[in-house]
Design a protein around this motif. Structure first.
Motif, PDB file in Angstrom:
ATOM      1  N   SER A 114      88.864  40.016  49.143  1.00  8.42           N
ATOM      2  CA  SER A 114      87.962  38.853  49.294  1.00  8.42           C
ATOM      3  C   SER A 114      86.900  39.093  50.365  1.00  8.42           C
ATOM      4  O   SER A 114      86.567  38.201  51.133  1.00  8.42           O
ATOM      5  N   LYS A 115      86.337  40.303  50.392  1.00  7.95           N
ATOM      6  CA  LYS A 115      85.358  40.642  51.423  1.00  7.95           C
ATOM      7  C   LYS A 115      84.100  39.788  51.310  1.00  7.95           C
ATOM      8  O   LYS A 115      83.584  39.271  52.309  1.00  7.95           O
ATOM      9  N   ILE A 116      83.587  39.638  50.088  1.00  3.51           N
ATOM     10  CA  ILE A 116      82.351  38.884  49.885  1.00  3.51           C
ATOM     11  C   ILE A 116      82.546  37.413  50.261  1.00  3.51           C
ATOM     12  O   ILE A 116      81.719  36.812  50.965  1.00  3.51           O
ATOM     13  N   ASP A 117      83.674  36.854  49.790  1.00  8.30           N
ATOM     14  CA  ASP A 117      83.957  35.445  50.103  1.00  8.30           C
ATOM     15  C   ASP A 117      84.084  35.236  51.600  1.00  8.30           C
ATOM     16  O   ASP A 117      83.610  34.225  52.139  1.00  8.30           O
ATOM     17  N   LEU A 118      84.712  36.212  52.244  1.00 11.83           N
ATOM     18  CA  LEU A 118      84.912  36.094  53.682  1.00 11.83           C
ATOM     19  C   LEU A 118      83.585  36.160  54.426  1.00 11.83           C
ATOM     20  O   LEU A 118      83.356  35.410  55.386  1.00 11.83           O
ATOM     21  N   GLU A 119      82.686  37.052  53.963  1.00 10.14           N
ATOM     22  CA  GLU A 119      81.380  37.149  54.617  1.00 10.14           C
ATOM     23  C   GLU A 119      80.596  35.853  54.460  1.00 10.14           C
ATOM     24  O   GLU A 119      79.947  35.383  55.405  1.00 10.14           O
ATOM     25  N   GLU A 120      80.674  35.266  53.267  1.00  6.42           N
ATOM     26  CA  GLU A 120      79.991  33.988  53.056  1.00  6.42           C
ATOM     27  C   GLU A 120      80.587  32.891  53.927  1.00  6.42           C
ATOM     28  O   GLU A 120      79.870  32.051  54.471  1.00  6.42           O
ATOM     29  N   LEU A 121      81.903  32.948  54.016  1.00  3.48           N
ATOM     30  CA  LEU A 121      82.577  31.943  54.852  1.00  3.48           C
ATOM     31  C   LEU A 121      82.174  32.108  56.310  1.00  3.48           C
ATOM     32  O   LEU A 121      81.927  31.121  57.020  1.00  3.48           O
ATOM     33  N   VAL A 122      82.092  33.362  56.754  1.00  4.88           N
ATOM     34  CA  VAL A 122      81.690  33.625  58.139  1.00  4.88           C
ATOM     35  C   VAL A 122      80.264  33.139  58.381  1.00  4.88           C
ATOM     36  O   VAL A 122      79.958  32.524  59.412  1.00  4.88           O
ATOM     37  N   GLN A 123      79.375  33.457  57.421  1.00  4.03           N
ATOM     38  CA  GLN A 123      77.989  33.020  57.574  1.00  4.03           C
ATOM     39  C   GLN A 123      77.890  31.494  57.598  1.00  4.03           C
ATOM     40  O   GLN A 123      77.143  30.920  58.403  1.00  4.03           O
ATOM     41  N   SER A 124      78.644  30.871  56.694  1.00  7.28           N
ATOM     42  CA  SER A 124      78.634  29.405  56.663  1.00  7.28           C
ATOM     43  C   SER A 124      79.161  28.834  57.965  1.00  7.28           C
ATOM     44  O   SER A 124      78.593  27.889  58.523  1.00  7.28           O
ATOM     45  N   GLU A 134      76.237  27.206  64.907  1.00  9.08           N
ATOM     46  CA  GLU A 134      74.913  27.126  65.516  1.00  9.08           C
ATOM     47  C   GLU A 134      74.394  25.702  65.512  1.00  9.08           C
ATOM     48  O   GLU A 134      73.799  25.238  66.495  1.00  9.08           O
ATOM     49  N   ALA A 135      74.633  25.009  64.395  1.00  6.72           N
ATOM     50  CA  ALA A 135      74.215  23.604  64.320  1.00  6.72           C
ATOM     51  C   ALA A 135      74.991  22.757  65.324  1.00  6.72           C
ATOM     52  O   ALA A 135      74.431  21.888  65.995  1.00  6.72           O
ATOM     53  N   ALA A 136      76.296  23.044  65.404  1.00  2.00           N
ATOM     54  CA  ALA A 136      77.126  22.300  66.365  1.00  2.00           C
ATOM     55  C   ALA A 136      76.690  22.594  67.798  1.00  2.00           C
ATOM     56  O   ALA A 136      76.672  21.704  68.647  1.00  2.00           O
ATOM     57  N   LYS A 137      76.332  23.862  68.036  1.00  7.75           N
ATOM     58  CA  LYS A 137      75.858  24.227  69.378  1.00  7.75           C
ATOM     59  C   LYS A 137      74.564  23.506  69.713  1.00  7.75           C
ATOM     60  O   LYS A 137      74.377  22.995  70.825  1.00  7.75           O
ATOM     61  N   ALA A 138      73.652  23.466  68.718  1.00 10.63           N
ATOM     62  CA  ALA A 138      72.383  22.763  68.933  1.00 10.63           C
ATOM     63  C   ALA A 138      72.627  21.278  69.193  1.00 10.63           C
ATOM     64  O   ALA A 138      72.012  20.684  70.092  1.00 10.63           O
ATOM     65  N   ARG A 139      73.554  20.690  68.386  1.00  6.36           N
ATOM     66  CA  ARG A 139      73.880  19.272  68.611  1.00  6.36           C
ATOM     67  C   ARG A 139      74.498  19.060  69.995  1.00  6.36           C
ATOM     68  O   ARG A 139      74.183  18.100  70.684  1.00  6.36           O
ATOM     69  N   ALA A 140      75.373  19.985  70.368  1.00  4.56           N
ATOM     70  CA  ALA A 140      76.016  19.848  71.674  1.00  4.56           C
ATOM     71  C   ALA A 140      75.013  19.967  72.804  1.00  4.56           C
ATOM     72  O   ALA A 140      75.070  19.221  73.795  1.00  4.56           O
TER      73      ALA A 140
END
Length: 627
Positions: A437-447, A453-459
Motif C-alpha cells: 500500500s505504498k501509493i495509498d500511504l503516500e497519499e495519506l501522508v500528503q493529506s 499545515e492547515a492546523a498549524k496555520a489555524r493554530a
C-alpha cells in the motif's frame, strides 16, 4: 488433542531449558547435591563417654547432643544447669540434630579427653548461625570444682570481642596433658528459635583453613550475585526495561540477606553493633523483591488476577514482618517469617499456569523458583530436625538461591528473545504492508501533511488573534507594533497611537448580561476596523481596552481618534431591556523618540486616564508635561 498440546509444550519447555549450556550441568549437580543432603549424608555419632581429642582435629568430631536439657523459662544459669545434670534431667536429643522451633534455652553437657603429654588448645564451633547467644563453662572432670566461664558470646556484642574471629560462634578450650575437661554450654536462640546443640571440634589451624574455604565459596556466590545485578542494571539503563531494574535489585537483596543470615554482615560491615532483626529485615526485603519480580515477570495482574491477589497478600505479610522488626516484636516476626516461607512455594504453580497459557519463559522461571523452594525445604527440614546438619545442607539454601537467579536470568533471556522475535515479525509484516500500500500511504501522508499545515496555520492565527473580536490579541499587537515602530524610526515616518476604553463597560455587563457586553466589544472592534489601513496595527489589549497604531502625524492621528469616537457613540445594540448605547474615552500620543511601543502606549494610557478622570466620553492628547 489437549493431551497432545500439553506434551508438545513440555517438549518445548525441555528444549528451551536444556539448550542453555549453563543450565544443564547446574540442574544435574543441583539434583545430586539435594539427594545427598536429604538421604545420603551421614548422621554423626555423639558419644556419651569422654571424647578423645588431639592436635589434628579437622571438625569431623562432633559433640554436645548426648546430654541436653531444655529450660523453657530461659532464666537458668550454670548452677541451675549443674543441678539439673545431677538430677538426671539431661537427655539425648532424639531428632537428627535440631531442637525445632522452641522457646527458652538449651544446655549441653560433654567431656573432652587429652591423652597427649602436652597441653592441647582446641576451637569449639557452633555449627549454625541461628543463635543469639552462647555461654560456655568448663572444669576438670571428676574434680568437683565449680564450673568457670570460658566464653560468653552474643550477636549484640561487637564482633571484635569474640575470642575467635569467625562468622559463627567459636570459643577456645585448653585441656591439660592427660586430662579430661568437662563442659557445659548454654544455647540461647531468643524468645522463639531453633538450636543445633552440636559442636564441632577443630584445631586452630584446621578451623582457619576451613574458614578460608567457606569464605571463598561465599565470595564466589556473592560475586556472581553482584555481576548479575550489575549486568542487569546496565542492560536496564541501555534498553529502559523495567524488569531488569527489578531483577538487579533482587540480586542485590540476595547479597544482603545471605550475608546477614550467615554472619558475614556482622563480621565485616556492622562490626560494632548488631541486632536480631537484621536477619528478618533483610529476609523481608529479599522476599518482597522476589515477589515484585515474580508479579512483573509473570504479568499476574493481567493474566492471573485472582492469583495476583494472593501475591499481594504475601507482599503485605512482608511489610508486616518489617513492621514487627521495627516494633521489636520478635515472636511475631518469627511467625511472619514462617508464613512467608510457607507461602513462597505458591509462586511455582502460578508460573506453571502462565506456562500453560503459552509463556515458555514462565516454565524456566518455575524451574528456577522451584530450585530455591527446594533449598528452603532442605533448610526447613534441617531446622525441624528431620535432616542432619552438615556443610552441604548448611550452604545448600544460598547455593540453591544462586541457581535460581541463573535460571531466572535464562528465563529473562527467553522472554527477551520472544519479544525480539515478535518485534521482527511485526517489522516484517509492516514492511510487507508498506510495499503493498505504498501509493495509498503516500497519499495519506500528503493529506495528513496538508491537514497539519492547515492546523498549524489555524493554530498560529488563533495564537495571534483575540478569540472574541477576531483582531490582534495583546501579544500579537505588541509584536506587529514594535516592527512598525522600528520601521518608522528608521525611515523617519510619523507615528501615532490611540488607546480606547469603553465607558462604564462593567455596568453594561451588570445590567444586560455578559452576552450584550461581548456584542458591545465586537461592535466596537468593527467600528474601529473601518478606520484601519493596511499599514496600521489594531488590537485588543485588555478587557474593554483597544489600541490602534497609525502611520500619521499629530493632527492626522487626532482626526482618526475623533472619527472613531463619533462612530462608537452611534452604536446601538438590542437587548431585552431596550437598546443599549455607550461611549468611549480615547487617549492619543505621538511618537517622540520612545524606545518601544510599550513606552508609547503608556503615554496614550496616561492621556486616557486623564480623559476618564475628567468626565469620560472624550478624546485627549498626551501632553509632555504629564511625563
Amino acid at each position: 488433542m489437549k493431551d497432545r498440546i500439553i506434551r508438545l509444550r513440555l517438549l518445548d519447555l525441555r528444549r528451551s531449558i536444556f539448550k542453555c549450556w549453563y543450565i544443564r550441568p547446574s540442574f544435574y549437580v543441583f539434583l545430586l547435591l539435594t539427594f545427598y543432603a536429604l538421604f545420603l549424608s551421614k548422621v554423626p555419632v555423639w558419644a556419651h563417654t569422654p571424647l578423645d581429642v588431639n592436635t589434628n582435629e579437622q571438625g569431623e568430631n562432633s559433640t554436645g547432643l548426648h546430654a541436653i536439657w531444655h529450660d523453657k523459662g530461659g532464666e537458668s544459669d550454670i548452677y541451675s544447669a549443674r543441678q539439673a545434670h545431677e538430677l538426671g534431667e539431661f537427655r539425648i536429643l532424639e531428632t537428627a540434630g535440631s531442637t525445632g522451633l522452641s522457646a527458652g534455652v538449651f544446655w549441653s553437657h560433654f567431656t573432652l579427653r587429652n591423652r597427649d603429654s602436652h597441653p592441647l588448645t582446641l576451637n569449639i564451633e557452633y555449627v549454625d548461625h541461628q543463635l543469639v547467644g552462647l555461654q560456655a563453662f568448663s572444669r576438670k572432670a571428676g574434680s568437683g570444682d565449680l564450673f568457670r566461664e570460658v566464653s560468653n558470646l552474643s550477636i549484640y556484642e561487637p564482633f571484635t570481642r569474640r575470642q575467635v574471629a569467625h562468622n559463627r560462634f567459636v570459643f577456645p578450650v585448653t585441656i591439660a596433658p592427660e586430662a579430661t575437661q568437662e563442659l557445659m554450654v548454654r544455647f540461647d536462640s531468643g524468645e522463639l528459635g531453633v538450636v543445633f546443640p552440636s559442636l564441632r571440634i577443630w584445631s586452630p589451624q584446621a578451623l582457619q583453613q576451613n574458614s578460608k574455604g567457606e569464605t571463598s565459596l561465599i565470595a564466589f556466590l556473592f560475586g556472581g550475585y553482584f555481576l548479575m545485578a550489575v549486568f542487569a542494571l546496565v542492560g536496564a539503563i541501555a534498553i529502559k526495561e523495567k524488569i531488569l531494574y527489578i531483577y538487579s535489585f533482587y540480586c542485590a537483596s540476595k547479597i544482603l540477606v545471605w550475608g546477614t543470615v550467615l554472619g558475614y554482615t556482622h563480621q565485616y560491615l556492622m562490626t560494632g553493633s548488631f541486632h536480631w532483626g537484621y536477619g528478618s529485615l533483610s529476609g523481608a526485603v529479599a522476599i518482597m523483591a522476589g515477589l515484585v519480580f515474580a508479579r512483573t515477570f509473570l504479568e499476574t495482574r493481567q493474566y492471573t488476577p485472582k492469583l495476583d491477589f494472593l501475591l499481594q497478600l504475601m507482599l503485605l505479610n512482608g511489610a508486616f514482618l518489617i513492621g514487627c522488626v521495627f516494633l521489636e516484636l520478635k515472636a511475631l516476626s518469627q511467625i511472619s517469617m514462617i508464613i512467608a516461607l510457607l507461602c513462597y512455594p505458591l509462586v511455582v504453580p502460578i508460573a506453571m499456569i502462565r506456562w500453560r497459557q503459552g509463556e515458555n519463559a514462565a516454565g524456566v522461571f518455575a524451574l528456577g523458583w522451584a530450585t530455591l523452594v527446594l533449598g528452603l525445604l532442605v533448610q526447613a527440614m534441617r531446622d525441624l530436625g528431620y535432616v542432619v546438619h552438615n556443610p552441604v545442607n548448611y550452604y545448600w539454601p544460598p547455593v540453591a538461591s544462586f541457581v535460581e537467579m541463573l535460571a531466572i536470568m535464562a528465563a529473562i533471556g527467553l522472554m527477551v528473545q520472544r519479544l525480539r522475535l515478535q518485534k521482527d515479525r511485526a517489522e516484517k509484516k509492516y514492511l510487507q504492508q508498506l510495499e503493498v500500500s505504498k501509493i495509498d500511504l503516500e497519499e495519506l501522508v500528503q493529506s495528513r501533511t496538508r491537514e497539519l499545515e492547515a492546523a498549524k496555520a489555524r493554530a498560529e492565527l488563533e495564537a495571534r488573534t483575540d478569540p472574541l473580536t477576531g483582531i490582534h490579541n495583546r501579544r500579537s499587537f505588541f509584536e506587529e507594533s514594535n516592527l512598525l515602530l522600528k520601521l518608522a524610526q528608521r525611515k523617519q515616518i510619523p507615528l501615532g497611537i490611540l488607546m480606547l476604553d469603553i465607558d462604564r463597560f462593567k455596568s453594561i455587563n451588570d445590567c444586560h448580561g455578559h452576552l450584550i457586553g461581548d456584542q458591545a466589544l465586537c461592535a466596537t472592534a468593527r467600528v474601529i476596523a473601518q478606520h484601519v489601513r493596511e499599514v496600521d496595527v489594531f488590537g485588543r489589549i485588555g478587557g474593554e481596552e483597544f489600541a490602534l497604531l497609525v502611520s500619521a502625524d499629530g493632527p492626522g492621528t487626532l482626526a482618526v481618534a475623533k472619527r472613531i469616537h463619533e462612530d462608537i457613540a452611534k452604536i446601538m445594540i438590542k437587548s431585552a431591556l431596550g437598546p443599549v448605547q455607550f461611549t468611549a474615552s480615547i487617549g492619543v500620543a505621538q511618537l517622540q523618540g520612545e524606545r518601544d511601543v510599550l513606552e508609547l502606549l503608556q503615554h496614550a494610557d496616561s492621556a486616557l486616564y486623564r480623559a476618564k478622570r475628567t468626565g469620560r466620553n472624550r478624546v485627549l492628547e498626551y501632553a509632555v508635561a504629564e511625563g
